[in-house]
Design a protein around this motif. Structure first.
Motif, PDB file in Angstrom:
ATOM      1  N   ARG A 144       0.840  -1.213   0.000  1.00  0.00           N
ATOM      2  CA  ARG A 144       0.000   0.000   0.000  1.00  0.00           C
ATOM      3  C   ARG A 144       0.865   1.249   0.000  1.00  0.00           C
ATOM      4  O   ARG A 144       0.598   2.190  -0.740  1.00  0.00           O
ATOM      5  CB  ARG A 144      -0.934   0.006   1.213  1.00  0.00           C
ATOM      6  CG  ARG A 144      -2.175  -0.822   1.021  1.00  0.00           C
ATOM      7  CD  ARG A 144      -3.241  -0.482   2.070  1.00  0.00           C
ATOM      8  NE  ARG A 144      -2.770  -0.586   3.431  1.00  0.00           N
ATOM      9  CZ  ARG A 144      -2.873  -1.664   4.196  1.00  0.00           C
ATOM     10  NH1 ARG A 144      -3.407  -2.763   3.716  1.00  0.00           N
ATOM     11  NH2 ARG A 144      -2.425  -1.658   5.422  1.00  0.00           N
TER      12      ARG A 144
ATOM     13  N   MET B 158       2.334   1.702  -3.375  1.00  0.00           N
ATOM     14  CA  MET B 158       1.330   2.247  -4.292  1.00  0.00           C
ATOM     15  C   MET B 158       1.247   3.757  -4.136  1.00  0.00           C
ATOM     16  O   MET B 158       1.194   4.494  -5.120  1.00  0.00           O
ATOM     17  CB  MET B 158      -0.053   1.648  -4.014  1.00  0.00           C
ATOM     18  CG  MET B 158      -0.329   0.342  -4.645  1.00  0.00           C
ATOM     19  SD  MET B 158      -2.057  -0.129  -4.271  1.00  0.00           S
ATOM     20  CE  MET B 158      -2.040  -1.814  -4.848  1.00  0.00           C
TER      21      MET B 158
ATOM     22  N   GLY C 206       4.015   5.414  -5.790  1.00  0.00           N
ATOM     23  CA  GLY C 206       4.175   5.116  -7.204  1.00  0.00           C
ATOM     24  C   GLY C 206       5.361   4.201  -7.481  1.00  0.00           C
ATOM     25  O   GLY C 206       5.885   4.158  -8.587  1.00  0.00           O
TER      26      GLY C 206
ATOM     27  N   THR D 290       6.258   1.011  -8.331  1.00  0.00           N
ATOM     28  CA  THR D 290       5.698  -0.215  -8.900  1.00  0.00           C
ATOM     29  C   THR D 290       6.542  -1.460  -8.618  1.00  0.00           C
ATOM     30  O   THR D 290       5.980  -2.503  -8.272  1.00  0.00           O
ATOM     31  CB  THR D 290       5.459  -0.038 -10.409  1.00  0.00           C
ATOM     32  OG1 THR D 290       4.572   1.079 -10.586  1.00  0.00           O
ATOM     33  CG2 THR D 290       4.841  -1.269 -11.025  1.00  0.00           C
TER      34      THR D 290
ATOM     35  N   LYS E 249       5.938  -2.473  -4.986  1.00  0.00           N
ATOM     36  CA  LYS E 249       4.547  -2.947  -4.857  1.00  0.00           C
ATOM     37  C   LYS E 249       4.431  -4.370  -5.386  1.00  0.00           C
ATOM     38  O   LYS E 249       3.881  -5.246  -4.718  1.00  0.00           O
ATOM     39  CB  LYS E 249       3.593  -2.027  -5.617  1.00  0.00           C
ATOM     40  CG  LYS E 249       2.152  -2.531  -5.633  1.00  0.00           C
ATOM     41  CD  LYS E 249       1.335  -1.899  -6.731  1.00  0.00           C
ATOM     42  CE  LYS E 249       1.722  -2.519  -8.055  1.00  0.00           C
ATOM     43  NZ  LYS E 249       0.786  -2.278  -9.141  1.00  0.00           N
TER      44      LYS E 249
ATOM     45  N   ASN F 249      -3.026  -5.733  -7.427  1.00  0.00           N
ATOM     46  CA  ASN F 249      -1.746  -5.439  -8.061  1.00  0.00           C
ATOM     47  C   ASN F 249      -1.967  -4.935  -9.484  1.00  0.00           C
ATOM     48  O   ASN F 249      -1.404  -3.922  -9.896  1.00  0.00           O
ATOM     49  CB  ASN F 249      -0.866  -6.692  -8.069  1.00  0.00           C
ATOM     50  CG  ASN F 249       0.535  -6.412  -8.550  1.00  0.00           C
ATOM     51  OD1 ASN F 249       1.025  -5.294  -8.496  1.00  0.00           O
ATOM     52  ND2 ASN F 249       1.194  -7.440  -9.021  1.00  0.00           N
TER      53      ASN F 249
ATOM     54  N   HIS G 111      -4.592  -3.521 -10.837  1.00  0.00           N
ATOM     55  CA  HIS G 111      -5.344  -2.272 -10.956  1.00  0.00           C
ATOM     56  C   HIS G 111      -4.928  -1.196  -9.942  1.00  0.00           C
ATOM     57  O   HIS G 111      -5.639  -0.191  -9.820  1.00  0.00           O
ATOM     58  CB  HIS G 111      -6.845  -2.557 -10.802  1.00  0.00           C
ATOM     59  CG  HIS G 111      -7.375  -3.497 -11.834  1.00  0.00           C
ATOM     60  ND1 HIS G 111      -7.478  -3.177 -13.167  1.00  0.00           N
ATOM     61  CD2 HIS G 111      -7.808  -4.777 -11.728  1.00  0.00           C
ATOM     62  CE1 HIS G 111      -7.966  -4.209 -13.839  1.00  0.00           C
ATOM     63  NE2 HIS G 111      -8.163  -5.203 -12.989  1.00  0.00           N
ATOM     64  N   ASN G 112      -3.826  -1.403  -9.238  1.00  0.00           N
ATOM     65  CA  ASN G 112      -3.412  -0.463  -8.188  1.00  0.00           C
ATOM     66  C   ASN G 112      -4.583  -0.148  -7.259  1.00  0.00           C
ATOM     67  O   ASN G 112      -4.880   1.013  -6.961  1.00  0.00           O
ATOM     68  CB  ASN G 112      -2.832   0.824  -8.771  1.00  0.00           C
ATOM     69  CG  ASN G 112      -1.419   0.658  -9.214  1.00  0.00           C
ATOM     70  OD1 ASN G 112      -0.634  -0.038  -8.569  1.00  0.00           O
ATOM     71  ND2 ASN G 112      -1.068   1.284 -10.319  1.00  0.00           N
ATOM     72  N   ASP G 113      -5.242  -1.187  -6.799  1.00  0.00           N
ATOM     73  CA  ASP G 113      -6.474  -1.081  -6.024  1.00  0.00           C
ATOM     74  C   ASP G 113      -6.170  -1.161  -4.528  1.00  0.00           C
ATOM     75  O   ASP G 113      -6.140  -2.238  -3.940  1.00  0.00           O
ATOM     76  CB  ASP G 113      -7.423  -2.204  -6.450  1.00  0.00           C
ATOM     77  CG  ASP G 113      -8.753  -2.164  -5.731  1.00  0.00           C
ATOM     78  OD1 ASP G 113      -9.019  -1.197  -4.982  1.00  0.00           O
ATOM     79  OD2 ASP G 113      -9.529  -3.121  -5.918  1.00  0.00           O
ATOM     80  N   ARG G 114      -5.964  -0.001  -3.928  1.00  0.00           N
ATOM     81  CA  ARG G 114      -5.673   0.063  -2.501  1.00  0.00           C
ATOM     82  C   ARG G 114      -6.839  -0.493  -1.680  1.00  0.00           C
ATOM     83  O   ARG G 114      -6.629  -1.165  -0.674  1.00  0.00           O
ATOM     84  CB  ARG G 114      -5.367   1.514  -2.114  1.00  0.00           C
ATOM     85  CG  ARG G 114      -4.958   1.687  -0.687  1.00  0.00           C
ATOM     86  CD  ARG G 114      -4.740   3.170  -0.379  1.00  0.00           C
ATOM     87  NE  ARG G 114      -4.606   3.348   1.037  1.00  0.00           N
ATOM     88  CZ  ARG G 114      -3.453   3.419   1.661  1.00  0.00           C
ATOM     89  NH1 ARG G 114      -2.344   3.312   1.003  1.00  0.00           N
ATOM     90  NH2 ARG G 114      -3.422   3.571   2.972  1.00  0.00           N
TER      91      ARG G 114
END
Length: 161
Positions: free
Chosen positions: A41, A44, A47, A49, A52, A96, A98-101
């Motif tokens: 998190r 993310m 930024g 990547t 993450k 991962n 969709h960068n969905d926190r």
């Protein structure tokens, strides 16, 4: 994280597992999942990547180790744990992608009550391990196979996390 600190953390994780009971290993796996999801998190938010991705891959490996520890002969609860672990793993993959926190938060929310229950069972588990009752029903979670633990914790590479 510095290379020295990363190496120290990896060594500490391996040392913690050497003499740990199956119950303690499960507790450590839950804590490592929470740590990896939190690190992801934060990555993310920055930024970052690569970090993450590395942290979420690690969380997936840890979920695999938890899944490997479920005793399929333990009935409905084991089936529910298996379904939950598979769902959480899928949510991590999608988070991962969709960068969905919020997806990661959902994973933490789903696993937290189970991890807390394991923590509350610690004294009972220790007493049961000492007694080693032969007529007890099969455990819901088996001793995590060493290969699963090694896969989960062995993926720690100095400087990678």
């Amino acid at each position: 994280m510095s290379k020295a600190l990363s190496t120290y953390n990896a060594m500490a994780a391996h040392a913690a597992l050497e003499d740990a009971s199956p119950h303690r290993i499960t507790q450590l796996l839950y804590q490592a999942v929470f740590d990896a999801l939190g690190n992801a998190r934060r990555a993310m938010d920055r930024g970052d990547t690569p970090t993450k991705g590395a942290q979420l891959s690690y969380a997936i490996d840890l979920m695999g180790a938890l899944l490997d520890g479920v005793n399929p002969e333990a009935g409905e609860l084991a089936d529910q744990l298996t379904q939950l672990y598979r769902y959480v793993t899928r949510r991590i993959v999608l988070a991962n992608l969709h960068n969905d926190r919020e997806g990661l938060d959902e994973c933490v929310d789903l696993l937290t009550p189970i991890a807390r229950a394991w923590d509350r069972l610690a004294p009972t588990a220790a007493a049961m391990e000492e007694e080693q009752e032969s007529e007890a029903p099969p455990p819901v979670v088996e001793a995590t196979p060493q290969s699963a633990v090694a896969r989960a914790y062995g993926s720690l590479k100095p400087g990678a996390y």
